[in-house]
Write a protein that holds these residues in place. Sequence first.
Motif, PDB file in Angstrom:
ATOM      1  N   SER A  41       0.800  -1.225   0.000  1.00 29.92           N
ATOM      2  CA  SER A  41       0.000   0.000   0.000  1.00 29.92           C
ATOM      3  C   SER A  41       0.836   1.281   0.000  1.00 29.92           C
ATOM      4  CB  SER A  41      -0.967   0.023   1.188  1.00 29.92           C
ATOM      5  OG  SER A  41      -1.917  -0.995   1.052  1.00 29.92           O
ATOM      6  N   GLN A  42       2.089   1.182  -0.421  1.00 26.59           N
ATOM      7  CA  GLN A  42       2.913   2.378  -0.570  1.00 26.59           C
ATOM      8  C   GLN A  42       3.346   2.516  -2.024  1.00 26.59           C
ATOM      9  OE1 GLN A  42       6.155   2.617   2.226  1.00 26.59           O
ATOM     10  NE2 GLN A  42       4.955   1.709   3.878  1.00 26.59           N
ATOM     11  N   GLY A  43       3.945   3.657  -2.367  1.00 25.32           N
ATOM     12  CA  GLY A  43       4.495   3.822  -3.694  1.00 25.32           C
ATOM     13  C   GLY A  43       5.790   3.058  -3.851  1.00 25.32           C
ATOM     14  N   PRO A  44       6.117   2.617  -5.064  1.00 26.91           N
ATOM     15  CA  PRO A  44       7.378   1.919  -5.290  1.00 26.91           C
ATOM     16  C   PRO A  44       8.578   2.789  -4.931  1.00 26.91           C
ATOM     17  CG  PRO A  44       5.906   1.578  -7.136  1.00 26.91           C
ATOM     18  CD  PRO A  44       5.276   2.612  -6.263  1.00 26.91           C
ATOM     19  N   PHE A  99       5.889  -1.864 -15.227  1.00 28.40           N
ATOM     20  CA  PHE A  99       6.013  -2.622 -13.996  1.00 28.40           C
ATOM     21  C   PHE A  99       5.126  -3.852 -14.100  1.00 28.40           C
ATOM     22  CE2 PHE A  99       8.166   0.198 -10.903  1.00 28.40           C
ATOM     23  CZ  PHE A  99       8.242   1.349 -11.650  1.00 28.40           C
ATOM     24  N   PRO A 101       4.143  -7.884 -12.667  1.00 31.96           N
ATOM     25  CA  PRO A 101       3.685  -8.313 -11.337  1.00 31.96           C
ATOM     26  C   PRO A 101       4.801  -8.454 -10.305  1.00 31.96           C
ATOM     27  CG  PRO A 101       3.571 -10.113 -12.899  1.00 31.96           C
ATOM     28  CD  PRO A 101       3.899  -8.891 -13.694  1.00 31.96           C
ATOM     29  N   ARG A 104       7.044 -11.347  -5.121  1.00 30.47           N
ATOM     30  CA  ARG A 104       6.641 -11.059  -3.743  1.00 30.47           C
ATOM     31  C   ARG A 104       7.606 -11.772  -2.814  1.00 30.47           C
ATOM     32  NH1 ARG A 104       2.273  -8.846  -1.613  1.00 30.47           N
ATOM     33  NH2 ARG A 104       1.301  -8.817  -3.683  1.00 30.47           N
TER      34      ARG A 104
ATOM     35  N   TYR B  35       0.103   6.307 -12.726  1.00 23.74           N
ATOM     36  CA  TYR B  35      -0.060   4.869 -12.887  1.00 23.74           C
ATOM     37  C   TYR B  35      -1.308   4.415 -12.146  1.00 23.74           C
ATOM     38  CZ  TYR B  35       4.910   4.610 -14.253  1.00 23.74           C
ATOM     39  OH  TYR B  35       6.129   4.758 -14.872  1.00 23.74           O
ATOM     40  N   GLN B  37      -2.847   0.840 -10.286  1.00 18.08           N
ATOM     41  CA  GLN B  37      -2.500  -0.512  -9.822  1.00 18.08           C
ATOM     42  C   GLN B  37      -3.746  -1.181  -9.279  1.00 18.08           C
ATOM     43  OE1 GLN B  37       0.309  -0.846  -6.498  1.00 18.08           O
ATOM     44  NE2 GLN B  37       1.205  -2.646  -7.483  1.00 18.08           N
ATOM     45  N   GLY B  40      -2.878  -7.131  -6.574  1.00 18.45           N
ATOM     46  CA  GLY B  40      -2.036  -8.222  -7.025  1.00 18.45           C
ATOM     47  C   GLY B  40      -1.396  -8.025  -8.375  1.00 18.45           C
ATOM     48  N   GLN B  41      -1.552  -6.839  -8.933  1.00 18.01           N
ATOM     49  CA  GLN B  41      -1.022  -6.579 -10.272  1.00 18.01           C
ATOM     50  C   GLN B  41       0.130  -5.577 -10.222  1.00 18.01           C
ATOM     51  OE1 GLN B  41      -2.471  -8.264 -12.961  1.00 18.01           O
ATOM     52  NE2 GLN B  41      -3.558  -9.282 -11.277  1.00 18.01           N
ATOM     53  N   LEU B  43       2.029  -2.127 -12.167  1.00 22.21           N
ATOM     54  CA  LEU B  43       1.551  -0.784 -12.445  1.00 22.21           C
ATOM     55  C   LEU B  43       1.317  -0.605 -13.940  1.00 22.21           C
ATOM     56  CD1 LEU B  43       3.108  -0.608  -9.670  1.00 22.21           C
ATOM     57  CD2 LEU B  43       3.625   1.747 -10.294  1.00 22.21           C
ATOM     58  N   PHE B  88      -5.801   1.660  -7.003  1.00 20.05           N
ATOM     59  CA  PHE B  88      -4.764   2.417  -6.302  1.00 20.05           C
ATOM     60  C   PHE B  88      -4.038   3.237  -7.354  1.00 20.05           C
ATOM     61  CE2 PHE B  88      -2.219   3.584  -2.922  1.00 20.05           C
ATOM     62  CZ  PHE B  88      -0.916   3.140  -2.956  1.00 20.05           C
ATOM     63  N   LEU B  90      -1.068   5.903  -8.464  1.00 16.67           N
ATOM     64  CA  LEU B  90       0.268   6.352  -8.074  1.00 16.67           C
ATOM     65  C   LEU B  90       0.774   7.405  -9.031  1.00 16.67           C
ATOM     66  CD1 LEU B  90       1.576   2.818  -7.276  1.00 16.67           C
ATOM     67  CD2 LEU B  90       1.712   4.714  -5.660  1.00 16.67           C
ATOM     68  N   PHE B 105       8.243   8.067  -6.547  1.00 13.37           N
ATOM     69  CA  PHE B 105       6.810   7.845  -6.424  1.00 13.37           C
ATOM     70  C   PHE B 105       6.231   8.536  -5.197  1.00 13.37           C
ATOM     71  CE2 PHE B 105       5.509   4.795  -9.642  1.00 13.37           C
ATOM     72  CZ  PHE B 105       6.730   4.379 -10.133  1.00 13.37           C
ATOM     73  N   GLY B 106       4.972   8.946  -5.325  1.00 13.26           N
ATOM     74  CA  GLY B 106       4.218   9.423  -4.191  1.00 13.26           C
ATOM     75  C   GLY B 106       3.622   8.259  -3.427  1.00 13.26           C
ATOM     76  N   PRO B 107       2.910   8.548  -2.320  1.00 19.55           N
ATOM     77  CA  PRO B 107       2.353   7.479  -1.479  1.00 19.55           C
ATOM     78  C   PRO B 107       1.094   6.839  -2.030  1.00 19.55           C
ATOM     79  CG  PRO B 107       1.807   9.610  -0.571  1.00 19.55           C
ATOM     80  CD  PRO B 107       2.725   9.872  -1.730  1.00 19.55           C
ATOM     81  N   ARG B 110      -5.946   5.757  -2.862  1.00 20.39           N
ATOM     82  CA  ARG B 110      -6.806   4.583  -3.086  1.00 20.39           C
ATOM     83  C   ARG B 110      -8.222   5.092  -3.324  1.00 20.39           C
ATOM     84  NH1 ARG B 110      -5.583  -0.477  -2.721  1.00 20.39           N
ATOM     85  NH2 ARG B 110      -3.672  -0.016  -1.569  1.00 20.39           N
TER      86      ARG B 110
END
Lengths: 109, 114
Positions: A41-44, A99, A101, A104, B35, B37, B40-41, B43, B88, B90, B105-107, B110
Amino acid sequence: DAKTTQPPSMDCAEGRAANLPCNHSTISGNEYVYWYRQIHSQGPQYIIHGLKNNETNEMASLIITEDRKSSTLILPHATLRDTAVYYCIGPDYGQNFVFGPGTRLSVLP
Amino acid sequence: DGGITQSPKYLFRKEGQNVTLSCEQNLNHDAMYWYRQDPGQGLRLIYYSQIVNDFQKGDIAEGYSVSREKKESFPLTVTSAQKNPTAFYLCASSIDGSRQPEQYFGPGTRLTVT
């Protein structure tokens, strides 16, 4: 067709080295390989990038094979905070990043 | 501190409403990106802008619009034409729009549309 492939998931014990592979078999001579990671839940976050030589910074090491068709990101002493999705960005982006998948990585106590 | 801010972190809208997501950067970067997201995928690129007053469509631009009136700002509007807007989002920036720039990237925001 995807030109960068990574395993979908990996586990690593805390304190051990995490070795994350990436295949980029169609990479050309002037294309860099980038690695990012995304904590839930954060940016890359940028980790490292390289062209043909191995690279190291405070976060990780990047080993690129001599033929440049694959690379390995190494986290030398994985911690629980390294649990994330790791993206290898290779030659399938053209002008922009793609980007996929990613892998993980779960670091286990 | 330099960086990218996105607001709000969570956004809820009713179906049929347009909604605008904010993205601001104080890194003095020329290029900015949006972007999307899904769970599970990876960007997917919606729009990008290499310079003020110019932007290009990415891979999934349908149902979205952007503007780049100022260097530091790149807002994204999710229109009612976007069939599956819940995701989500970004925002990112890079020093320029050349090939293979390092992106910051920013935070993320959602968005949930019901």
